[in-house]
Write an enzyme that holds these catalytic residues in place. Sequence first.
Site, PDB file in Angstrom:
ATOM      1  N   ASN A  10       7.061  57.720 -23.989  1.00  0.00           N
ATOM      2  CA  ASN A  10       8.133  58.078 -25.200  1.00  0.00           C
ATOM      3  C   ASN A  10       6.201  59.092 -25.458  1.00  0.00           C
ATOM      4  O   ASN A  10       5.279  58.836 -25.719  1.00  0.00           O
ATOM      5  CB  ASN A  10       7.394  57.155 -26.712  1.00  0.00           C
ATOM      6  CG  ASN A  10       8.282  58.394 -27.562  1.00  0.00           C
ATOM      7  OD1 ASN A  10       8.220  59.747 -27.476  1.00  0.00           O
ATOM      8  ND2 ASN A  10       7.955  57.314 -28.962  1.00  0.00           N
ATOM      9  N   LYS A  12       6.624  61.777 -27.133  1.00  0.00           N
ATOM     10  CA  LYS A  12       6.439  62.640 -28.491  1.00  0.00           C
ATOM     11  C   LYS A  12       6.240  63.855 -28.572  1.00  0.00           C
ATOM     12  O   LYS A  12       6.927  64.724 -27.167  1.00  0.00           O
ATOM     13  CB  LYS A  12       5.495  61.711 -28.711  1.00  0.00           C
ATOM     14  CG  LYS A  12       5.909  60.404 -29.030  1.00  0.00           C
ATOM     15  CD  LYS A  12       4.362  59.795 -29.990  1.00  0.00           C
ATOM     16  CE  LYS A  12       4.317  58.392 -30.133  1.00  0.00           C
ATOM     17  NZ  LYS A  12       3.809  57.390 -31.169  1.00  0.00           N
ATOM     18  N   HIS A  97      13.366  55.302 -34.180  1.00  0.00           N
ATOM     19  CA  HIS A  97      11.974  55.800 -34.151  1.00  0.00           C
ATOM     20  C   HIS A  97      10.733  55.628 -35.079  1.00  0.00           C
ATOM     21  O   HIS A  97      11.750  56.371 -35.479  1.00  0.00           O
ATOM     22  CB  HIS A  97      11.074  56.727 -33.325  1.00  0.00           C
ATOM     23  CG  HIS A  97       9.440  56.634 -32.757  1.00  0.00           C
ATOM     24  ND1 HIS A  97       8.807  56.632 -33.692  1.00  0.00           N
ATOM     25  CD2 HIS A  97       8.790  55.834 -31.485  1.00  0.00           C
ATOM     26  CE1 HIS A  97       7.624  56.096 -32.885  1.00  0.00           C
ATOM     27  NE2 HIS A  97       7.805  55.922 -31.469  1.00  0.00           N
ATOM     28  N   GLU A  99       8.054  57.100 -36.139  1.00  0.00           N
ATOM     29  CA  GLU A  99       8.430  58.470 -36.382  1.00  0.00           C
ATOM     30  C   GLU A  99       9.018  59.774 -37.152  1.00  0.00           C
ATOM     31  O   GLU A  99       9.355  60.146 -38.189  1.00  0.00           O
ATOM     32  CB  GLU A  99       7.835  59.513 -35.275  1.00  0.00           C
ATOM     33  CG  GLU A  99       5.941  58.601 -35.643  1.00  0.00           C
ATOM     34  CD  GLU A  99       5.236  59.037 -34.249  1.00  0.00           C
ATOM     35  OE1 GLU A  99       6.392  59.838 -32.985  1.00  0.00           O
ATOM     36  OE2 GLU A  99       4.260  58.198 -33.863  1.00  0.00           O
ATOM     37  N   GLU A 169       8.942  47.693 -33.057  1.00  0.00           N
ATOM     38  CA  GLU A 169       7.128  48.019 -33.137  1.00  0.00           C
ATOM     39  C   GLU A 169       7.101  49.110 -34.657  1.00  0.00           C
ATOM     40  O   GLU A 169       7.551  49.276 -34.948  1.00  0.00           O
ATOM     41  CB  GLU A 169       7.207  49.587 -32.684  1.00  0.00           C
ATOM     42  CG  GLU A 169       8.454  50.538 -31.203  1.00  0.00           C
ATOM     43  CD  GLU A 169       7.644  51.746 -30.946  1.00  0.00           C
ATOM     44  OE1 GLU A 169       7.383  52.047 -29.471  1.00  0.00           O
ATOM     45  OE2 GLU A 169       8.108  52.506 -31.479  1.00  0.00           O
ATOM     46  N   GLY A 175       0.347  54.011 -32.146  1.00  0.00           N
ATOM     47  CA  GLY A 175      -1.157  55.187 -32.746  1.00  0.00           C
ATOM     48  C   GLY A 175      -2.294  55.297 -32.912  1.00  0.00           C
ATOM     49  O   GLY A 175      -2.839  55.582 -33.495  1.00  0.00           O
ATOM     50  N   SER A 215       0.436  51.208 -29.612  1.00  0.00           N
ATOM     51  CA  SER A 215      -0.870  51.002 -28.940  1.00  0.00           C
ATOM     52  C   SER A 215      -0.999  49.765 -27.734  1.00  0.00           C
ATOM     53  O   SER A 215      -1.707  49.002 -27.250  1.00  0.00           O
ATOM     54  CB  SER A 215      -1.792  50.581 -29.985  1.00  0.00           C
ATOM     55  OG  SER A 215      -2.212  51.621 -31.031  1.00  0.00           O
TER      56      SER A 215
HETATM   57  C1  PEP Z   1       5.931  54.438 -30.107  1.00  0.00           C
HETATM   58  O1  PEP Z   1       5.586  55.642 -29.935  1.00  0.00           O
HETATM   59  O2  PEP Z   1       6.490  54.210 -29.877  1.00  0.00           O
HETATM   60  C2  PEP Z   1       4.396  53.872 -29.213  1.00  0.00           C
HETATM   61  C3  PEP Z   1       4.268  52.851 -29.206  1.00  0.00           C
HETATM   62  O3  PEP Z   1       3.195  54.521 -29.645  1.00  0.00           O
HETATM   63  P1  PEP Z   1       1.358  54.084 -29.370  1.00  0.00           P
HETATM   64  O4  PEP Z   1       1.555  53.381 -28.267  1.00  0.00           O
HETATM   65  O5  PEP Z   1       0.692  55.487 -28.742  1.00  0.00           O
HETATM   66  O6  PEP Z   1       0.637  53.179 -29.959  1.00  0.00           O
END
Ligand code: PEP
Length: 252
Positions: A10, A12, A97, A99, A169, A175, A215
């Site tokens: 992803n 973003k 997601h 976000e 997630e 992040g 992460s």
């Molecule tokens: C995501 O935004 O789906 C995600 C897993 O981000 P990150 O790997 O940066 O934590």
Amino acid sequence: MNRQKIVAGNWKMNTSLKEAGALVEGIITGSKNKNAVKKIFFPPFTFLKAVTDELINTDHFFTGAQNCSEHEKGAYTGEISVGMIKSVGAKYVLVGHSERRIYFNETSAQLKNKIEQVLKNELTPIFCFGEKLEERKSGKHFETVKTQLNEVLKDFDKNKIANFILAYEPVWAIGTGETATPHQAQEMHAFVRKCIGEMFDETIASQICILYGGSCNAQNAKELFACADVDGGLIGGASLKADDFCKIVESF
Ligand code: PEP
């Protein structure tokens, strides 16, 4: 469909057109020998067609959209329909997601509408869900996840559900550099399978793909992917560097 190994990136709101091209090129070159793993890129909308076109002569590489409209078409300035996403050759759509839920206040009812659009266009939804830090700290993480799954998935035809991809997630891991431990990931993924079994049936529960996101990186992917109920990863930050993404793909 049987469970597959998947690594999804992803991106973003990152990359320029040129950077997107170089990233894809680096990943194609660096992960040539990993055909058993499906790789899916989620670039920004503006580069979705360019990235999809770059993959035309490859196997096991696909693209998807980071979001979609809950409407089919019409006067919704700035929105992108699933029909448009399909028309450029993308196969997947991220729905829910955190976000989008947090910054754009997306509700379960809207997420359901979005998935309906995805299915109408015969694309595959990757449905994201996960608890916030306070929910984990107060021991409400299972309840939260069960509610998120129930509110959005329960009315879909069970024959369609087996082809969905789910992505657990935890919001506190996205992040932040703080990853769920393999134990935490496995425990939740097994719980999600149990919920899907109760909502639909055991066969679907055992077949559905569940990705971990939060992460996940080149250092920790191996132990996360070794968990029995983890079928791969949805990767944010670490998907923006070809080397890191390839190492994650190598982690199976
Ligand atoms: C995501 O935004 O789906 C995600 C897993 O981000 P990150 O790997 O940066 O934590």
